[in-house]
Design a protein around this motif. Structure first.
Motif, mmCIF file in Angstrom:
data_model
loop_
_atom_site.group_PDB
_atom_site.id
_atom_site.type_symbol
_atom_site.label_atom_id
_atom_site.label_comp_id
_atom_site.label_asym_id
_atom_site.label_seq_id
_atom_site.Cartn_x
_atom_site.Cartn_y
_atom_site.Cartn_z
ATOM 1 N N THR A 75 32.695 51.793 35.966
ATOM 2 C CA THR A 75 33.766 51.439 35.027
ATOM 3 C C THR A 75 33.373 51.781 33.595
ATOM 4 O O THR A 75 34.220 52.233 32.809
ATOM 5 N N THR A 107 34.010 43.480 38.751
ATOM 6 C CA THR A 107 33.751 43.738 37.336
ATOM 7 C C THR A 107 34.889 43.159 36.512
ATOM 8 O O THR A 107 36.058 43.294 36.896
ATOM 9 N N GLN A 136 36.283 44.417 43.571
ATOM 10 C CA GLN A 136 36.614 44.443 42.143
ATOM 11 C C GLN A 136 35.773 43.433 41.359
ATOM 12 O O GLN A 136 36.279 42.611 40.609
ATOM 13 N N ASN A 190 35.373 50.886 43.649
ATOM 14 C CA ASN A 190 34.443 49.753 43.635
ATOM 15 C C ASN A 190 34.167 49.334 45.065
ATOM 16 O O ASN A 190 34.943 49.623 45.968
ATOM 17 N N SER A 191 33.074 48.630 45.261
ATOM 18 C CA SER A 191 32.620 48.284 46.607
ATOM 19 C C SER A 191 33.595 47.338 47.301
ATOM 20 O O SER A 191 33.963 46.292 46.760
ATOM 21 N N ASP A 244 29.044 49.159 40.272
ATOM 22 C CA ASP A 244 30.471 49.088 39.953
ATOM 23 C C ASP A 244 30.707 49.022 38.451
ATOM 24 O O ASP A 244 31.613 49.678 37.922
ATOM 25 N N SER A 245 29.906 48.239 37.742
ATOM 26 C CA SER A 245 30.064 48.163 36.287
ATOM 27 C C SER A 245 29.704 49.488 35.629
ATOM 28 O O SER A 245 30.328 49.882 34.641
#
Length: 247
Positions: free
Chosen positions: A116, A46, A44, A39-40, A112-113
């Motif tokens: 995941t 998300t 975190q 993730n960026s 990011d989502s």
């Protein structure tokens, strides 16, 4: 190729589920796999909400566009873009967060989502479960935000229905690989040359599953959808959540 790659390539959306519960241990493993993804800046940003409550799933099924399989799935996950956590970090350190005032926040959160979500799908399917992502979580975002009690600087991006498959759906054809993988530069010619052949392939597929009269082919479906703003309530709902990239 190895089993992981074969499982990924065998993906298909599953919308019909057995009346069989999924243990919390399995759901935890799926979500832990999602959490382990990159993730960026390690922000975190998300959060995943696991929903089992029957009445809440029924309400979500209505809000996402009357998709009944959301209610019938044993577990429904909602992937939330979460800059509330990083906002609290800024409050702690005295560094004011402004990322939510720029379009970059939406890009970071969506990427990011999405990462995941992909991991959760792979993990679930490796355990014999079926999944279907639900972009309709953005159809009525303000109601979803209220239902899930989401704070400022958060936004529900996508859902994922999970359950044991009651049957196997067809694998949907993808665009020709040569128009998906490009080498060194963007190959417009490969894109242009692929559309007719892919439409023909999709027409055969849609006839086979009985959806040709409704969708026709890839060009017809996508152009009919994208001639409008797909989920027009998103912009105002994001503003109310504190995301103001256009101010």
């Amino acid at each position: 190729m190895n089993n992981t790659i074969e499982n990924i390539k065998n993906h298909r959306s599953i919308r019909q589920y057995l009346d069989k519960d999924i243990s919390d241990e399995i759901i935890d493993e799926i979500i832990k796999a999602a959490q382990a993804m990159p993730n960026s800046i390690n922000g975190q940003q998300t959060t995943v909400i696991a929903i089992r409550d029957k009445s809440k799933k029924e309400k979500l099924a209505e809000l996402v566009g009357n998709q009944e399989y959301v209610a019938k799935a044993p577990v429904f996950l909602v992937f939330v873009m979460d800059f509330y956590r990083t906002y609290l970090a800024g409050e702690k350190t005295g560094s004011k967060q402004i990322i939510h005032e720029d379009i970059e926040s939406a890009l970071v959160g969506a990427v990011d989502s999405g990462i995941t979500l992909g991991a959760a799908i792979i993990a679930a399917e490796s355990l014999g479960l079926g999944t279907v992502p639900i972009g309709g979580i953005r159809k009525n975002p303000e109601e979803v935000i209220e239902l899930l009690d989401l704070p400022k600087y958060t936004f529900p991006l996508v859902g994922l229905a999970i359950g044991y498959p009651s049957d196997e759906s067809h694998t949907k054809p993808r665009i020709p690989f040569e128009s998906f993988r490009h080498n060194d530069t963007y190959n417009k010619e490969a894109i242009e040359n692929s559309i007719d052949s892919y439409d023909e392939e999709m027409e055969a597929y849609l006839k086979d599953i009985g959806r040709y009269d409704k969708e026709k082919n890839w060009s017809t479906l996508t152009s009919s959808v994208y001639q409008n703003i797909y989920y027009p309530k998103v912009k105002d709902a994001m503003k109310k959540q504190g995301f103001t990239p256009a101010k």
